[in-house]
Design a protein around this motif. Structure first.
Motif, short mmCIF file in Angstrom:
data_model
loop_
_atom_site.label_atom_id
_atom_site.label_comp_id
_atom_site.label_asym_id
_atom_site.label_seq_id
_atom_site.Cartn_x
_atom_site.Cartn_y
_atom_site.Cartn_z
N ILE A 36 0.84 -1.20 0.00
CA ILE A 36 0.00 0.00 0.00
C ILE A 36 0.88 1.25 0.00
CG2 ILE A 36 -1.70 1.32 1.35
CD1 ILE A 36 -2.75 -1.50 2.26
N ALA A 37 1.96 1.22 0.77
CA ALA A 37 2.89 2.35 0.83
C ALA A 37 4.25 1.83 1.28
CB ALA A 37 2.38 3.40 1.81
N TYR A 38 5.30 2.48 0.80
CA TYR A 38 6.66 2.09 1.15
C TYR A 38 7.56 3.29 0.88
CZ TYR A 38 10.07 -1.66 2.03
OH TYR A 38 11.01 -2.50 2.58
N ASP A 39 8.27 3.74 1.91
CA ASP A 39 9.14 4.91 1.72
C ASP A 39 10.31 4.83 2.69
OD1 ASP A 39 10.06 7.34 0.73
OD2 ASP A 39 8.10 8.30 0.89
N ILE A 40 11.34 5.57 2.37
CA ILE A 40 12.52 5.68 3.24
C ILE A 40 12.66 7.16 3.59
CG2 ILE A 40 14.10 5.78 1.25
CD1 ILE A 40 15.05 4.16 4.55
N PHE A 41 12.89 7.43 4.88
CA PHE A 41 13.02 8.80 5.35
C PHE A 41 14.35 8.98 6.06
CE2 PHE A 41 8.50 7.85 5.31
CZ PHE A 41 7.99 8.95 4.65
N GLU A 42 14.91 10.19 5.95
CA GLU A 42 16.09 10.57 6.71
C GLU A 42 15.64 11.51 7.83
OE1 GLU A 42 19.81 11.46 4.50
OE2 GLU A 42 18.49 11.38 2.74
N THR A 45 16.72 15.57 12.45
CA THR A 45 17.42 15.96 13.68
C THR A 45 18.57 15.03 14.04
OG1 THR A 45 15.82 14.72 15.01
CG2 THR A 45 15.39 17.08 14.65
N ARG A 46 18.59 13.83 13.47
CA ARG A 46 19.66 12.86 13.76
C ARG A 46 20.22 12.33 12.46
NH1 ARG A 46 18.20 8.52 17.87
NH2 ARG A 46 20.37 8.08 17.44
N PRO A 47 21.40 12.77 12.05
CA PRO A 47 21.95 12.37 10.76
C PRO A 47 22.27 10.88 10.65
CG PRO A 47 23.53 13.68 12.00
CD PRO A 47 22.25 13.72 12.76
N ASP A 48 22.29 10.17 11.78
CA ASP A 48 22.60 8.74 11.75
C ASP A 48 21.36 7.86 11.71
OD1 ASP A 48 21.90 9.46 14.39
OD2 ASP A 48 23.05 7.81 15.24
N VAL A 49 20.17 8.46 11.56
CA VAL A 49 18.92 7.68 11.60
C VAL A 49 18.14 7.82 10.30
CG1 VAL A 49 16.70 7.39 12.77
CG2 VAL A 49 18.77 7.84 14.11
N LEU A 50 17.75 6.66 9.77
CA LEU A 50 16.86 6.55 8.62
C LEU A 50 15.66 5.74 9.08
CD1 LEU A 50 19.54 5.32 6.05
CD2 LEU A 50 18.76 7.67 6.38
N MET A 51 14.58 5.76 8.29
CA MET A 51 13.43 4.95 8.65
C MET A 51 12.67 4.50 7.40
SD MET A 51 10.04 5.73 10.99
CE MET A 51 9.10 6.56 9.73
N PHE A 52 12.40 3.20 7.32
CA PHE A 52 11.45 2.68 6.35
C PHE A 52 10.07 2.81 6.98
CE2 PHE A 52 14.89 -0.20 4.77
CZ PHE A 52 14.82 0.12 3.43
N CYS A 53 9.12 3.26 6.23
CA CYS A 53 7.73 3.28 6.65
C CYS A 53 6.98 2.50 5.58
CB CYS A 53 7.23 4.71 6.77
SG CYS A 53 5.58 4.82 7.44
N GLU A 54 6.46 1.34 5.94
CA GLU A 54 5.82 0.49 4.94
C GLU A 54 4.46 0.02 5.43
OE1 GLU A 54 7.91 -3.58 4.87
OE2 GLU A 54 9.51 -2.21 5.52
#
Length: 93
Positions: A36-42, A45-54
């Motif tokens: 339905i949805a899938y994305d990657i975010f940076e 505020t924290r340059p060492d953190v990414l997040m997949f939201c799926e």
């Protein structure tokens, strides 16, 4: 529906390689049945953190995704270069 928030903590020297794998995984995942949805975010505020939201239609769609060749290939790269934490949320319609 199933929502996964996958937090990725990555060192600066590995960030570009992890981002490249994440982008390939995102692009392929968006074409998979039940996605339905899938994305990657940076993080802003924290340059060492990414997040997949799926978001997936159901468990069958998520299971199929988790055994796909692209998932296995790209998540192996990510696991080898970063730390992951996964949050799972389920929603009934």
């Amino acid at each position: 529906m199933i929502r996964l928030n996958c937090f990725i903590r990555v060192k600066e020297e590995n960030k570009q390689e992890v981002l490249a794998a994440a982008r390939r995984l995102t692009e392929a995942s968006l074409t998979q049945n039940g996605c339905i949805a899938y994305d990657i975010f940076e993080s802003a505020t924290r340059p060492d953190v990414l997040m997949f939201c799926e978001t997936w239609k159901d468990q069958d769609a998520l299971d199929s995704h988790a055994t796909s060749d692209v998932f296995v290939k790209e998540t192996t790269i990510i696991h080898n270069l970063a730390e992951l934490k996964i949050e799972r949320l389920s929603f009934d319609r």
